[in-house]
Scaffold this active site. Structure first.
Site, PDB file in Angstrom:
ATOM      1  N   HIS A 129       0.838  -1.207   0.000  1.00  0.00           N
ATOM      2  CA  HIS A 129       0.000   0.000   0.000  1.00  0.00           C
ATOM      3  C   HIS A 129       0.874   1.258   0.000  1.00  0.00           C
ATOM      4  O   HIS A 129       0.648   2.181  -0.793  1.00  0.00           O
ATOM      5  CB  HIS A 129      -0.917   0.005   1.221  1.00  0.00           C
ATOM      6  CG  HIS A 129      -1.709   1.270   1.384  1.00  0.00           C
ATOM      7  ND1 HIS A 129      -2.723   1.638   0.522  1.00  0.00           N
ATOM      8  CD2 HIS A 129      -1.605   2.283   2.290  1.00  0.00           C
ATOM      9  CE1 HIS A 129      -3.224   2.802   0.907  1.00  0.00           C
ATOM     10  NE2 HIS A 129      -2.565   3.217   1.970  1.00  0.00           N
TER      11      HIS A 129
ATOM     12  N   SER B  64     -15.026   5.617  10.873  1.00  0.00           N
ATOM     13  CA  SER B  64     -14.356   4.335  10.658  1.00  0.00           C
ATOM     14  C   SER B  64     -15.281   3.270  11.227  1.00  0.00           C
ATOM     15  O   SER B  64     -15.879   3.472  12.288  1.00  0.00           O
ATOM     16  CB  SER B  64     -13.002   4.283  11.372  1.00  0.00           C
ATOM     17  OG  SER B  64     -12.167   5.327  10.934  1.00  0.00           O
TER      18      SER B  64
END
Ligand code: CA
Length: 421
Positions: A138, A262
């Site tokens: 990532h 989140s």
């Protein structure tokens, strides 16, 4: 762990929740009572009731009913020895050959519920929240997109688990829908920022661990003791607004592009349940400083999936990844978090950072899957996506599987609603 053990409760072969899992969550019963529970298959087990009925009386350290609570924090603060004793009691009580509760209709009726009868609430009161950045794939992908191939990883990246402190108030349980955020963005072709709803909504496929122990100011947790402080793990969708993030993040890092929501899975899977699925962490080169050198198998082989479901549409599997790809393991993350003497508290949450893998279908964000919007993802309904559209639902799943034993995390589900006016 006995991987062959069976419970007297029915568990389907593809269930994430055999008797070897015994995750912890907080549920609301039809009576509106809120309490700590575990589950086997689709049966939710009221631990507060089991305590009242005397099933935990062999555990002397449990002086009061820590399960009669709207969070797991009291139970987590009891420490690893008590967590293990409670797990042992449950492992015995629900074994297929144990008739104690199995054949007690009255107690069973009071303590057991079908999953469809209860709603899951946020399992812990989160004190502090840290978001790491521990996937080399990532970090490399994002680095290539924003800085070019030569400068993809910053000079510090292989020497420490990079992270930042996030906002805990907006961490919510699966099933909570989140509005598209508004904020400042600077279009590439303009000199000045504009204000509006984010146009580049994204998810980040992450997992988070939760600390169940605490330290004092000045204390440091040694890397090989870190798991003593870790209660368990959940799936973690770290929603991100890429356009807000890109404009605000220099020089102090992510802020409003991340803090609007989140979404965690509701059942915390303990390290005891994950123990059977340990694996080696990736080789680290160059060698890391001694305080970060972990021994033994400190990574976990957890298959991860992301599904995008348009409104009224079918599910599209858009990403398959694995927790074991993380370059920095959870023990290293917690050792690093505490090395400066910052104190750790019960209920703190530490997210992994987006978990991408080596192949293109392993990428854990729309940013990478669509390569910054240059390669739209085709969906089965004929539409495509560069980022998340309003009313899209993002579903994250995770499970381990070895030698016929499957232990999983259930789901983190979140629908993106239009921005509030
Ligand atoms: Ca993140």
């Amino acid at each position: 762990m006995n991987i062959k053990q069976k419970s007297w409760l029915d568990v389907k072969s593809n269930s994430d929740f055999p008797i070897q899992n015994l995750p912890y969550g907080v549920v609301q019963l039809p009576t509106k009572e809120v309490l700590v529970a575990t589950r086997i298959g689709d049966v939710v087990i009221n631990l507060a009731k089991l305590y009242d009925l005397g099933y935990f009386k062999s555990i002397q350290e449990l002086e009061s009913n820590v399960f009669d609570s709207s969070t797991l924090n009291s139970f987590m603060s009891q420490g690893r020895a008590v967590w293990s004793k409670v797990r042992k009691v449950l492992t015995d009580l629900f074994d297929e050959n144990n008739e104690t509760l199995r054949d007690n209709d009255a107690n069973r009726t009071q303590a057991l519920f079908n999953i469809s009868e209860v709603s899951n609430l946020m399992p812990v009161e989160v004190g502090d929240y840290t978001d790491f950045y521990s996937s080399i794939e990532h970090a490399t992908n994002v680095g290539i997109m924003f800085r070019g191939k030569e400068n993809a990883l910053m000079p510090n990246w292989k020497h420490l688990p990079v992270g930042y402190h996030g906002r805990s108030s907006s961490i919510v349980v699966s099933g909570t829908n989140i509005h598209r955020p508004k904020g400042q963005m600077k279009p590439a072709h303009q000199d000045l920022p504009v204000f509006g709803a984010s146009k580049l909504m994204d998810f980040e496929l992450e997992m988070a661990f939760i600390t169940g122990g605490q330290t004092q100011l000045g204390d440091t947790i040694l890397v090989d003791n870190a798991e003593d402080y870790i209660f368990g793990m959940v799936l973690f969708n770290d929603l991100s607004a890429r356009d807000i993030q890109a404009w605000e993040y220099v020089p102090l890092g992510p802020f409003l592009g991340k803090s609007f929501g989140s979404v965690v899975s509701p059942w915390i899977v303990t390290l005891d349940a994950l123990d059977y699925f340990r694996t080696q962490s990736p080789q680290q080169d160059p060698e890391v400083l001694p305080y970060l050198q972990s021994s033994g198998e400190r990574s976990f082989d957890i298959n991860l999936e992301v599904i995008l479901q348009p409104e009224n549409g079918v599910e599209n599997l858009i990403c398959e990844s694995n927790h074991k790809y993380l370059y920095w393991n959870i023990s290293q993350q917690l050792a690093h978090q505490s090395v400066n003497g910052c104190n750790i508290n019960v209920g703190d949450m530490y997210a992994s950072g987006t978990i991408s893998g080596p192949k293109e279908n392993n990428y854990g964000s729309m940013l990478e899957l669509s390569w910054r919007g240059s390669k739209p993802i085709q969906l089965s309904d004929g539409t495509d996506r560069k980022f998340i559209s309003d009313n899209d639902t993002i579903i994250m799943k995770g499970h381990c599987e070895k030698n016929g034993l499957r232990i999983g995390f259930g789901e983190s589900v979140c629908k993106i609603l239009p921005a509030k006016q």
